[in-house]
Design a protein around this motif. Structure first.
Motif, short mmCIF file in Angstrom:
data_model
loop_
_atom_site.label_atom_id
_atom_site.label_comp_id
_atom_site.label_asym_id
_atom_site.label_seq_id
_atom_site.Cartn_x
_atom_site.Cartn_y
_atom_site.Cartn_z
N HIS A 91 1.14 -1.09 -0.04
CA HIS A 91 -0.12 -0.06 -0.02
C HIS A 91 1.01 1.14 0.10
O HIS A 91 1.38 1.49 0.87
CB HIS A 91 -0.97 0.00 1.39
CG HIS A 91 -2.08 1.02 0.91
ND1 HIS A 91 -2.98 1.04 0.15
CD2 HIS A 91 -2.30 2.09 1.65
CE1 HIS A 91 -3.90 1.94 0.23
NE2 HIS A 91 -3.49 2.75 1.09
N GLY B 257 -3.61 2.95 -2.89
CA GLY B 257 -2.34 3.41 -3.15
C GLY B 257 -1.87 3.34 -4.65
O GLY B 257 -2.84 3.16 -5.34
N TYR C 179 2.44 7.82 1.81
CA TYR C 179 3.33 6.69 2.56
C TYR C 179 4.29 6.96 3.75
O TYR C 179 3.88 6.50 4.77
CB TYR C 179 3.96 6.05 1.49
CG TYR C 179 4.86 4.89 1.88
CD1 TYR C 179 4.11 3.73 1.91
CD2 TYR C 179 6.14 5.27 2.12
CE1 TYR C 179 5.07 2.60 2.28
CE2 TYR C 179 6.71 3.97 2.56
CZ TYR C 179 6.25 2.60 2.60
OH TYR C 179 7.03 1.78 2.99
#
Lengths: 539, 539
Positions: free
Chosen positions: A192, A212, A197
């Motif tokens: 992901h 993602g 992030y």
């Protein structure tokens, strides 16, 4: 210089830098007329309104060291990372800061904190990485006496690994990089990788239906959620008995996306995959948006999408080439001209696999019978290495007086091009001299996401109003054609548009659920359900 | 002979036949001691309790010809197709019949019917194909004065085809075979083939989270749902703006699986796929359950499952071979013995594709590096041709005095074998001399379904009690290890076990939603939420 917000508590980004290469500055000046640095001021923060009794009750749950009311802690959880948030953190407009920060150490402590907040009339804003770009972590108190940020960073454990079922239980405050570090010794990955992030957390991903950059391969975050623990003011709710079930509605999907208004997600059971041994990224070019979107649609409908599939429109492709600069860009332009590509659209494809042969096989499946021009692996690798730079670039652009923001939507394929044109038109009308770029980053069999970036010279007289007008125009253009948000969530900013998407009955249903789980309305006022408990319509 | 129920209104099954081949009868006698046909009686039906005013109000909405109170119409919608339902239809025990049958002709008429039912205190049981095996269409009136079956068979249209997005809108009363006939001219298929295929409807699939035999390839029904129209007593609710969204919780997933207690699904927007030009089915054998389930797990986790993936345990494999009989079976047994397969487990794999080469490629992906013994395509084709015979075989078995029923669950892989053993043990303890068979028909990366068939000699003294005791024992064995239902839904039969799966808060949440959409509780009393509106707990 602007005052440093306490970013260390939010993750691992390097400090904000104000540097852009000279050719990029020149290009910006030419395209949108930016020419001046704008001064930043320290944001003002009003004194904490958290009463002594409330503070003592919270300290009794989490310990005195885990209830903070100092200016630095409060500023560190004052809003998220939208353009307007960043303006406010630079002293433009009002920056609502929480009256305090509470750091619980366990799921049980979260339940106890919520009970204390109910008792002392304190609103609660669940806070993970603080990366919301839609006002999802704005410190709004609604009708409550005070508001605290519930910082989940101490819930940072890998609780369980089931290697046979390939599921793991992670606590809500685990950041994405930490999750990968915790899973690596077991050979697993979540896969992901949203642009947030570096800072974002497991709880935030679940609460906002995150997607993602590799969601074509690994799925959206909600596709990975096998189970949940939700802390609510009326107790803990656990869900997730099996990988699939027909035992009534899927209540996990009611918790996923609930954005902290129904409860606080404390632990998530997630499907994991074997960490890939080989990753291959490659750049391709297609001539024109229509050809490009049709190719991505065909890949999705033939179910041969690469794990990462990202198509830029002509403008985004042109800006990428302009900003990267140098002899390589010049060579690329010459090459495209020689190949008679008049409207180049860049397509990044990335395949993950357990071996070179698996990746080759998957690449062959994707490319079999397609007409597209490879620009080679260096372009793919360049995208991969810069994939998390967006927020940093935005910070740099902000320093030199640029109005820069992104927004996103999704629609069925038959409406994709109409939707793109409508949103582009709305942004251009509202912002005047500007650059609007668009890409597809998430493709499905029946449709795709559209992700827009707008860049204009900041209106120094009314920088907040400038973007609010443009955002409203874009949102109006989206309504009726697509969803108000594909993966940024609703927060405060999209809340006015929710009813047109889910209907008055949808708002009633969510409100009735909130009334059941959060009877006094302490949870995240002003987000998702703009009217809170009062949203239930009289009939 | 038992009285013929009006099955013509339920779909296209051929008439119930009571014939089994001699070798099958011999085998049954040997294994479970069945030796006698049991007499069937006509079911008794009490007079219709639908008042004149209610009937007139309903007739005003749908027309007098579409409100029926004759015995045949009422018996035709009296319950579903569980073993206990079939016993009741054969005169054993009480068969609750609806007081009338209402056949609306449009989604708007459904809303108006619900309003009339609220006004006249009439409970409503939405009725599609009537194939529920968990009491989902039992004509229960709860605390209402009367109960009607809302037969959706007139909502039988293909409303819209979007060939670019590959979505279609189908009305709720369209049966699965009719859906395929309507889609065929457009080149599309749903690919949804549960065992109830011949009778079941689009609305029923959505209301119960149906899963089909090809769900490994085409997904569960909820995976196909892009949008919904739900008729409720407080108005119509429409959902589904985009293929994916982060605009709060996924409320579609609250409607899917709501089993008629929150509203009546009238139209569904569905993802479709190109109708495959080539289908290849093949039989394989593995030695022992553990090897078999591990292989299916590896296929799922490597994401190379065939579209149809179905693993039978040793007992189900043995029964299949015994019941098919003849020289082919004898030859097969010899072959397996020669290959030293001591505990044969049959695995059926089926691949669909646009061409022979695509199917070959997908087959190669599935089989690459696996150790399993092919038994060839005839065995696969035999399964395919007999795939909808289960209900007919059950009818035949019922005629000769067999207690025969199925039940299903799902769990994460690490618990699959423990769960299988627990349910087998519970059924064997409860039923005594019996055959219990099991297969995996739906595999996921993190787990799988388990589908059990139990066969025993019917307890003539207490046939209903015999199965109720066995079913309760199996359900208790499931609780805590897996879900109470993977694709049969909750209905009335599983309702007592729902709270242990979704928690007290889950029941509260569903009840609060019901209270919002169905304030007087006319919708499907006794299903899903056993206490109806009274299920909300005092705290």
């Amino acid at each position: 210089m602007t005052e440093r917000i306490d970013h260390t508590l939010r993750g691992s980004w390097t400090a904000i830098t104000g540097s852009l290469p000279p050719h990029a500055l020149k290009w910006l000046h030419k395209r949108i007329g930016v020419d001046a640095r704008t001064p930043a001021r320290s944001p003002s923060v009003s004194p904490s309104g958290l009463g002594d009794e409330a503070r003592a009750a919270l300290a009794a749950v989490v310990g005195p060291g885990h209830v903070r009311v100092d200016r630095e802690s409060r500023l560190g959880r004052a809003g998220g990372l939208s353009y307007l948030d960043l303006l406010r953190q630079r002293g433009t407009g009002e920056l609502p800061a929480p009256d305090g920060v509470v750091l619980p150490g366990s799921p049980d402590e979260v339940v106890a904190v919520l009970r204390a907040c109910v008792e002392h009339d304190v609103a609660v804003v669940p806070f993970g990485g603080g990366t919301s770009v839609v006002g999802g972590v704005a410190a709004l108190r609604g009708d409550k006496a005070a508001v605290v940020a519930l910082d989940l960073s101490r819930l940072n454990r890998l609780v369980e690994v089931d290697p046979v079922s390939r599921t793991v239980v992670l606590q809500a405050g685990v950041t994405a990089p930490r999750a990968e570090r915790l899973l690596a010794p077991h050979g697993f990955t979540l896969g992901h990788v949203p642009q947030s992030y570096e800072r974002a957390t497991i709880g935030g991903f679940a609460a906002t239906r995150s997607a993602g950059q590799a969601s074509s391969g690994y799925g959206r975050f909600e596709d990975m959620v096998e189970g949940l623990r939700l802390a609510t003011p009326v107790g803990e709710w656990r869900l997730g008995a099996a990988p699939a079930s027909a035992a009534g509605p899927d209540l996990k999907q009611l918790v996923v996306g609930s954005e902290g208004v129904l409860g606080v997600i404390t632990e998530v059971r997630l499907r994991v995959r074997r960490k890939p041994k080989v990753e291959r990224y490659e750049g391709f070019v297609l001539d024109g948006w229509e050809r490009g979107q049709r190719l991505v649609r065909e890949l999705a409908q033939d179910r041969v999408l690469a794990d990462v599939t990202r198509l830029s429109d002509v403008d985004e492709t042109a800006v990428s080439l302009a900003l990267s600069g140098g002899w390589k860009t010049a060579a690329m332009k010459g090459y495209l001209k020689a190949r008679q590509v008049s409207e180049p659209c860049l397509l990044i494809l990335g395949w993950h696999g357990a071996s070179e042969s698996e990746v080759s096989r998957r690449r062959a499946d994707t490319l079999r019978g397609r007409r597209l021009l490879s620009l080679g692996r260096p372009l793919g690798e360049a995208w991969r290495h810069g994939r998390f730079n967006g927020p940093r670039q935005r910070d740099a652009l902000m320093e030199i007086g640029v109005c820069v923001e992104t927004l996103e939507t999704a629609a069925h394929w038959s409406r994709i091009s109409e939707l793109r044109a409508a949103v582009r038109g709305a942004l251009k009308d509202a912002l005047g001299d500007c650059v609007v770029m668009c890409h597809i980053s998430h493709a499905y069999e029946t449709g795709a996401s559209l992700y827009f970036t707008a860049i204009a010279a900041r209106d120094v007289a009314d920088p907040v109003g400038q973007w609010q007008v443009a955002k409203a125009a874009a949102s109006e253009a989206i309504a009726g054609l697509g969803t108000i948000t594909h993966h940024h969530a609703v927060g405060a900013d999209h809340a006015p548009y929710l009813e047109s998407e889910i209907g008055g009955l949808g708002v009633d249903v969510l409100t009735s659920v909130k009334r059941t789980l959060d009877p006094t309305g302490v949870l995240n006022p002003g987000k998702l359900l703009p009217g809170g408990l009062a949203s239930l319509r009289d009939r």
